[in-house]
Write a protein that holds these residues in place. Sequence first.
Motif, PDB file in Angstrom:
ATOM      1  N   ILE A 162       0.370  -1.430  -0.153  1.00  0.00           N
ATOM      2  CA  ILE A 162      -0.168  -0.153  -0.229  1.00  0.00           C
ATOM      3  C   ILE A 162       0.799   1.245   0.124  1.00  0.00           C
ATOM      4  CG2 ILE A 162      -1.460   1.548   1.332  1.00  0.00           C
ATOM      5  CD1 ILE A 162      -2.574  -1.236   0.004  1.00  0.00           C
ATOM      6  N   ALA A 163       0.627   2.350  -0.971  1.00  0.00           N
ATOM      7  CA  ALA A 163       0.921   3.553  -0.570  1.00  0.00           C
ATOM      8  C   ALA A 163       0.321   4.769  -0.426  1.00  0.00           C
ATOM      9  CB  ALA A 163       2.231   3.873  -1.934  1.00  0.00           C
ATOM     10  N   THR A 164       0.136   5.639  -0.083  1.00  0.00           N
ATOM     11  CA  THR A 164      -0.794   6.488   0.220  1.00  0.00           C
ATOM     12  C   THR A 164      -0.104   8.082  -0.334  1.00  0.00           C
ATOM     13  OG1 THR A 164      -2.596   5.083   2.323  1.00  0.00           O
ATOM     14  CG2 THR A 164      -2.752   7.944   1.690  1.00  0.00           C
ATOM     15  N   HIS A 165      -1.370   8.781  -0.903  1.00  0.00           N
ATOM     16  CA  HIS A 165      -0.297   9.965  -1.653  1.00  0.00           C
ATOM     17  C   HIS A 165      -1.881  11.003  -1.542  1.00  0.00           C
ATOM     18  CE1 HIS A 165       1.494  13.989  -3.198  1.00  0.00           C
ATOM     19  NE2 HIS A 165       0.935  13.622  -4.807  1.00  0.00           N
ATOM     20  N   ALA A 166      -1.041  11.745  -0.721  1.00  0.00           N
ATOM     21  CA  ALA A 166      -2.317  13.090  -0.803  1.00  0.00           C
ATOM     22  C   ALA A 166      -3.680  12.988  -0.429  1.00  0.00           C
ATOM     23  CB  ALA A 166      -2.442  13.955  -1.933  1.00  0.00           C
ATOM     24  N   VAL A 183      -5.516   6.277  -2.132  1.00  0.00           N
ATOM     25  CA  VAL A 183      -4.952   4.628  -1.398  1.00  0.00           C
ATOM     26  C   VAL A 183      -4.859   4.056  -2.828  1.00  0.00           C
ATOM     27  CG1 VAL A 183      -4.844   3.136   0.096  1.00  0.00           C
ATOM     28  CG2 VAL A 183      -5.690   5.466   0.887  1.00  0.00           C
ATOM     29  N   PHE A 184      -3.166   3.739  -3.305  1.00  0.00           N
ATOM     30  CA  PHE A 184      -3.057   2.471  -4.070  1.00  0.00           C
ATOM     31  C   PHE A 184      -2.458   1.140  -3.599  1.00  0.00           C
ATOM     32  CE2 PHE A 184      -2.800   7.335  -5.174  1.00  0.00           C
ATOM     33  CZ  PHE A 184      -2.780   6.984  -7.149  1.00  0.00           C
ATOM     34  N   GLY A 185      -2.609   0.681  -4.670  1.00  0.00           N
ATOM     35  CA  GLY A 185      -1.970  -0.929  -3.599  1.00  0.00           C
ATOM     36  C   GLY A 185      -1.400  -1.273  -4.775  1.00  0.00           C
ATOM     37  N   THR A 186      -0.528  -2.239  -4.821  1.00  0.00           N
ATOM     38  CA  THR A 186       0.224  -3.308  -5.618  1.00  0.00           C
ATOM     39  C   THR A 186       0.463  -4.738  -5.376  1.00  0.00           C
ATOM     40  OG1 THR A 186       1.833  -3.364  -7.168  1.00  0.00           O
ATOM     41  CG2 THR A 186       2.539  -3.085  -5.246  1.00  0.00           C
ATOM     42  N   PHE A 187       0.238  -6.010  -6.285  1.00  0.00           N
ATOM     43  CA  PHE A 187       0.913  -7.182  -6.086  1.00  0.00           C
ATOM     44  C   PHE A 187       1.671  -7.219  -6.589  1.00  0.00           C
ATOM     45  CE2 PHE A 187      -3.963  -7.716  -7.048  1.00  0.00           C
ATOM     46  CZ  PHE A 187      -4.418  -8.272  -5.499  1.00  0.00           C
ATOM     47  N   HIS A 188       2.038  -6.191  -6.932  1.00  0.00           N
ATOM     48  CA  HIS A 188       3.934  -7.148  -7.794  1.00  0.00           C
ATOM     49  C   HIS A 188       4.884  -6.599  -6.394  1.00  0.00           C
ATOM     50  CE1 HIS A 188       7.094  -7.533 -10.570  1.00  0.00           C
ATOM     51  NE2 HIS A 188       5.881  -8.597 -11.422  1.00  0.00           N
ATOM     52  N   ASP A 189       5.882  -7.491  -6.230  1.00  0.00           N
ATOM     53  CA  ASP A 189       7.160  -6.761  -5.606  1.00  0.00           C
ATOM     54  C   ASP A 189       8.267  -5.782  -6.208  1.00  0.00           C
ATOM     55  OD1 ASP A 189       6.415  -8.532  -3.637  1.00  0.00           O
ATOM     56  OD2 ASP A 189       7.788 -10.234  -4.470  1.00  0.00           O
ATOM     57  N   ASP A 190       8.064  -5.479  -7.125  1.00  0.00           N
ATOM     58  CA  ASP A 190       8.767  -5.006  -7.757  1.00  0.00           C
ATOM     59  C   ASP A 190       8.267  -3.710  -8.562  1.00  0.00           C
ATOM     60  OD1 ASP A 190      10.599  -6.564  -8.171  1.00  0.00           O
ATOM     61  OD2 ASP A 190      10.241  -7.677  -9.823  1.00  0.00           O
ATOM     62  N   THR A 191       7.047  -3.296  -8.515  1.00  0.00           N
ATOM     63  CA  THR A 191       6.449  -1.366  -8.067  1.00  0.00           C
ATOM     64  C   THR A 191       7.445  -0.693  -7.860  1.00  0.00           C
ATOM     65  OG1 THR A 191       4.733  -3.402  -8.353  1.00  0.00           O
ATOM     66  CG2 THR A 191       4.137  -0.799  -8.501  1.00  0.00           C
ATOM     67  N   PRO A 192       8.152   0.446  -8.998  1.00  0.00           N
ATOM     68  CA  PRO A 192       8.626   1.199  -7.778  1.00  0.00           C
ATOM     69  C   PRO A 192       8.081   2.238  -6.844  1.00  0.00           C
ATOM     70  CG  PRO A 192       7.917   1.905  -9.717  1.00  0.00           C
ATOM     71  CD  PRO A 192       7.437   0.655 -10.042  1.00  0.00           C
ATOM     72  N   PRO A 193       8.732   2.758  -5.952  1.00  0.00           N
ATOM     73  CA  PRO A 193       8.437   3.629  -4.959  1.00  0.00           C
ATOM     74  C   PRO A 193       6.464   4.091  -5.586  1.00  0.00           C
ATOM     75  CG  PRO A 193      10.427   3.467  -4.419  1.00  0.00           C
ATOM     76  CD  PRO A 193      10.029   2.841  -5.683  1.00  0.00           C
ATOM     77  N   LEU A 194       6.210   5.095  -4.634  1.00  0.00           N
ATOM     78  CA  LEU A 194       4.438   5.231  -5.750  1.00  0.00           C
ATOM     79  C   LEU A 194       5.129   6.717  -5.696  1.00  0.00           C
ATOM     80  CD1 LEU A 194       1.746   5.468  -6.435  1.00  0.00           C
ATOM     81  CD2 LEU A 194       1.389   6.186  -4.172  1.00  0.00           C
ATOM     82  N   ALA A 195       6.089   7.298  -5.554  1.00  0.00           N
ATOM     83  CA  ALA A 195       6.352   8.811  -5.971  1.00  0.00           C
ATOM     84  C   ALA A 195       7.020   8.990  -7.429  1.00  0.00           C
ATOM     85  CB  ALA A 195       7.192   9.914  -4.747  1.00  0.00           C
TER      86      ALA A 195
END
Lengths: 411, 159
Positions: free
Chosen positions: A148-152, A155-167
């Motif tokens: 999970i990553a949150t910006h402003a 809330v976003f989510g990703t199943f994958h280990d290699d997804t880069p940081p949300l920013a």
Amino acid sequence: MTTKTDSDIWPDPGISRVPYQVYAAPDIYAQERERVFMGPAWHFLCLDCEIPNRGDYKSTFVGDIPVIVVRARDGSVNGLENRCSHRGATLCLEKFGNLRSFSCVYHGWSYDLDGNLKGVPFERGVNGGGGMPEDFRKEDNGLRRLRIATHAGVVFGTFHDDTPPLADYLEPAFVEKVARVMPRAVKVLGYNTQVMHNNWKLYAENVRDPYHASILHLFFTTFKMNRLTQRGEILVNDEGGHHVSTNWRDPDASIDTYREQDLRAVDDEFALNDPTLLDYQDEFDDNGTLQILSVFPGFVMQQIYNCLAVRQIVPKGPDLTEVNWTYYGFEDDADDLTTLRLKQANLIGPAGYISMEDGAVGEFVQRTLPGAQSEETILMMGGHTAESQTSRATETSIRGFWKAWRRYMEI
Amino acid sequence: MPDTLLAANLTASQLLADYAACIDADGLEQWPDFFVDDGLYHVTTAFNHSRGLPAGIIHADGKAMMQDRVTSLRRANIYEPQRYRHVISTVRVIQAKENLIETEANFLVVRIMESGKQDLFVCGRYLDRITTADGAARYEKKLVVLDSEKVDTLLAIPL
């Protein structure tokens, strides 16, 4: 079914002709699930304000995969696949709720808010018989978790280990543009869902298509709300999948350029009986009247005047798509601003003056796919590449979508 | 049934029958005339309604906004030719006072497309407030609460 090789599907390396097969083929749809929706991309799950308290959850989707997003005991947000580890039953059946733990209705397996398996009924059997074998370990059989990553407040989510940081995924310009329309504590004003009988990518393209806005949506032109001659810009990120189309108000704009194009709806006789629909408060202090922002693959944020909404594109099969609309404002909105937002909500959604057509136009394309399986679309307005442009007579951001899609799909 | 309730029911039922017949006969231009000048027409979902969420699907605050929607549908919006057929339940009078009737009625709306395709488009409830103050019965408020939050393709013609 024979498996097509990638070069069969899209032999040309370019992004200004799209083979119609990609909207129809069931194997493409299955590959998208694996490579895009479960691949290294971030997906919108909810607004932070929708699950304020510990145990609050929302049932949502990543692609067509059911997902739960829940407020954990420590205040953070967890994303969990909405699927019991035991036999695969759906865990959460309600859209929103509050729970101390998740319990499967089928056999009662239970999980804490972090997705850890805590209880297995009759784990030790009954009267010395049955039960789980010695080698079964609950700690290895929790729910599949999303990062999970949150910006402003988004809330976003990703199943994958290699997804880069949300920013990094968003890139700096988009980090800023997302924050622009989420500057304060958000409150949801309402929801609805628009069902579209077309492949999800036809809607993803539509969102990124400034060329159609003044032509299909005659409300804009009829009421002189939006013109290709108005000052605007289209930003496409380096990787191609995200775009933001921005307009700034320019009271001095002439409509002559536009009228010369002899479009159907320019009509000086036309005026609203209730012109307050198009009132505008410069709430972000930058004269920006429109911001349509997409994040690859299926997230959209929009500001049209003072109407704010997020849209989540949910594929439901190769030829069926749902768009979840969430209308929002801010906790500290004055009453007159809320009133304005509610009036301007008429612009969007399934009955929106400037968006109802988007619910149908994808289907108009979908209907012709049977005859088009060896044909390609023409996507050359504004050139062949996907760089940012100041003209809105362009399809650059749609090409950007395909640039990203081809990379994810390895096609 | 007491006479006042019976009279209110007849008034409300006739108004609703006229309202639905008008829409089903493509009388969009007459549709706003079923409302008083500052009448409210609001289409939302049961989900939003039950949670007190103010935004819905259509929000016309006053007859002028309704007229604008008709003008937009006739002159600006693009949608495939389609018709509705309303099927409306008996009207339940919630309250009948002098010059004011509050009612609830269920509806099904079948949408018929140019191709001949005909499907149940929406079902839900009308929550109406009717005034008879100026002699004729008109809606002060018409809240259209759809049971599902999903709308197929688009909602152009008012419900």
